[in-house]
Enzyme design. Structure first.
Site, PDB file in Angstrom:
ATOM      1  N   THR A  72      -8.861  20.210 -25.505  1.00 11.64           N
ATOM      2  CA  THR A  72      -7.678  20.512 -24.687  1.00 11.64           C
ATOM      3  C   THR A  72      -6.693  19.355 -24.787  1.00 11.64           C
ATOM      4  OG1 THR A  72      -8.938  21.906 -23.176  1.00 11.64           O
ATOM      5  CG2 THR A  72      -6.888  20.975 -22.325  1.00 11.64           C
ATOM      6  N   THR A 227     -10.619   3.449 -21.708  1.00 16.30           N
ATOM      7  CA  THR A 227     -11.868   2.979 -22.315  1.00 16.30           C
ATOM      8  C   THR A 227     -12.591   4.148 -22.971  1.00 16.30           C
ATOM      9  OG1 THR A 227     -12.052   1.261 -20.649  1.00 16.30           O
ATOM     10  CG2 THR A 227     -14.081   1.829 -21.827  1.00 16.30           C
ATOM     11  N   CYS A 314     -13.105  30.192 -20.789  1.00 17.51           N
ATOM     12  CA  CYS A 314     -13.182  28.758 -20.511  1.00 17.51           C
ATOM     13  C   CYS A 314     -12.712  28.472 -19.095  1.00 17.51           C
ATOM     14  CB  CYS A 314     -12.292  27.970 -21.459  1.00 17.51           C
ATOM     15  SG  CYS A 314     -12.945  27.945 -23.102  1.00 17.51           S
TER      16      CYS A 314
HETATM   17  N1  PMP Z   1      -9.676  25.434 -28.557  1.00 21.80           N
HETATM   18  C1  PMP Z   1     -10.577  26.419 -28.696  1.00 21.80           C
HETATM   19  C2  PMP Z   1     -10.415  27.408 -29.803  1.00 21.80           C
HETATM   20  C3  PMP Z   1     -11.648  26.510 -27.804  1.00 21.80           C
HETATM   21  O1  PMP Z   1     -12.542  27.490 -27.949  1.00 21.80           O
HETATM   22  C4  PMP Z   1     -11.759  25.546 -26.771  1.00 21.80           C
HETATM   23  C5  PMP Z   1     -12.897  25.601 -25.774  1.00 21.80           C
HETATM   24  N2  PMP Z   1     -12.992  26.801 -25.068  1.00 21.80           N
HETATM   25  C6  PMP Z   1     -10.792  24.540 -26.676  1.00 21.80           C
HETATM   26  C7  PMP Z   1      -9.768  24.525 -27.592  1.00 21.80           C
HETATM   27  C8  PMP Z   1     -10.850  23.493 -25.592  1.00 21.80           C
HETATM   28  O2  PMP Z   1     -11.858  22.570 -25.857  1.00 21.80           O
HETATM   29  P1  PMP Z   1     -12.402  21.554 -24.730  1.00 21.80           P
HETATM   30  O3  PMP Z   1     -13.359  22.332 -23.900  1.00 21.80           O
HETATM   31  O4  PMP Z   1     -13.072  20.465 -25.520  1.00 21.80           O
HETATM   32  O5  PMP Z   1     -11.233  21.049 -23.978  1.00 21.80           O
END
Ligand code: PMP
Length: 371
Positions: A72, A227, A314
């Site tokens: 993200t 960090t 997510c």
């Molecule tokens: N991009 C894609 C295609 C994802 O599937 C995800 C996770 N669902 C993310 C970005 C975000 O990743 P993170 O959980 O590491 O922030």
């Protein structure tokens, strides 16, 4: 009670035992990687070894890898970390961390979820004072559809556009060669490949100066202050090394996925396999059961001890109509009834059969109740 079955790898993959061992060991390192004393240098060494492992997974050199808190953040830096305003174009099936990062022009996809290359060309043709920044994922998190990245890169080059690729769901599934590819930026996430949650990376072509969105101590060569998450980096590095070997197991996953799709389609001919017909990775299937809401399906499978997800799950437990399926041109009936079943390193044939048995029985009860 039977053993629970986990089929939600695209939300997060269970951490590999090797990762848990390496993270536990790294947690005991006392130093801050920016400190000059011996303890600091040990922590620095752990981070730099991990950086080299992640770099190897994507075919680049370690200095091009910037550790972040996850994909993200990597996606946000890629789109917003510029010292000049860019004209941002993203596909309509990107992850929310791209879609929500800023206002952008959308590139449509076809009914199988592939980027509409003519539409991209038409957009790039339009004159604009700003340089174009095109962001397209390599593998879709809901459908597994693989974008024709070589063609997208060639098109972007023709129009002097910068190209960012969210490769979160491609890592460990497709061979990646950042240096050869012509990509400018690439995002990765640790927890999708059996690493820890809360660690990711942005791979940056060194010709670009990317600015941190988080200001402070200037770590990661000024590209991401704070960090470093030493144990997270170490776990990500170990997962990246194993992910390289995983690529060879794709045909095994495809067999499992095909077993699932064939059995479900045979028993439930009304089920639509979203993205069928496009090239897809073997670790995920997106199924729509018209007339039955995604949430109902996810809950029924959970009651049967099987973890799957709906839509782009997510987000904080919320289940809604899939934006990805809608963007592919499906109406609410299909987009509101789609589920995602995703598999990975610990999935067995028995897990697939458990899902099929439970899903077909559940769908039969639904039909009996409504019919
Ligand atoms: N991009 C894609 C295609 C994802 O599937 C995800 C996770 N669902 C993310 C970005 C975000 O990743 P993170 O959980 O590491 O922030």
């Amino acid at each position: 009670m039977r053993e629970p079955v986990y089929l939600d790898y695209n939300a997060t993959a269970p951490a590999r035992p090797e990762v848990i061992a390496a993270v536990t060991e790294a947690m005991a390192l006392p130093g801050n990687p920016s400190s000059v004393h011996t303890a600091g240098r040990q922590a620095r060494r752990a981070v730099e070894d991990a950086r080299a492992q992640v770099a190897r997974m994507v075919g680049t050199i370690a200095p091009n890898v910037v550790f972040t808190s996850g994909a993200t953040e990597a996606n946000n830096i890629a789109l917003r970390g510029w010292d000049r305003p860019m004209r941002v174009l993203t596909s309509s099936v990107e992850h929310p961390s791209v879609i929500e990062a800023l206002e952008a022009e959308r590139i449509p996809v076809t009914s199988t979820g592939l980027l509409d290359l003519d539409a991209l060309r038409a957009l790039l043709e339009k004159p604009n004072d700003r340089q174009a920044l095109v962001s397209v994922m390599l593998v879709n998190n809901e459908t597994g559809v693989i974008q024709p990245m070589a063609e997208i890169i060639a098109l972007a080059r023709e129009y002097d556009a910068v190209l960012h690729c969210d490769a979160v769901q491609a890592a460990g599934k497709l061979p990646l060669d950042f240096d050869e590819s012509g990509l400018d930026l690439l995002s990765l996430s640790g927890h999708k490949i059996g690493g820890p949650k809360g660690i990711g990376a942005l791979v940056v072509n060194p010709k670009h100066h990317i600015r941190s969105l988080i200001h402070g101590g200037g770590q990661e060569k000024g590209r991401r202050s704070g960090t470093e998450n030493v144990a997270g980096c170490v776990g990500f590095g170990v997962a990246a090394e194993i992910a390289l070997e995983e690529i060879e197991k794709q045909s095994h996953y495809k067999d499992l996925r095909d077993r699932l799709e064939t059995a479900v389609s045979k028993a439930l001919p009304q089920v639509v396999v979203i993205g069928d017909g496009a090239e897809r990775v073997g670790t995920v299937t997106c199924l729509a059961l018209p007339g039955v809401g995604s949430e109902t399906q996810v809950m029924a499978m959970d009651l049967a001890g099987i973890a799957i997800s709906a839509g782009s799950a997510c987000s904080s437990g919320k289940v809604k109509r899939s934006q990805v399926v809608s963007a592919m041109g499906y109406g609410d009936e299909i987009a509101g009834s789609s589920i995602r079943v995703s598999l990975g390193w610990a999935t067995t044939e028995a897990d697939i059969d458990r899902f099929v048995e439970a899903y077909v029985a559940f769908a039969g009860r639904q039909v009996a109740a409504t019919g």
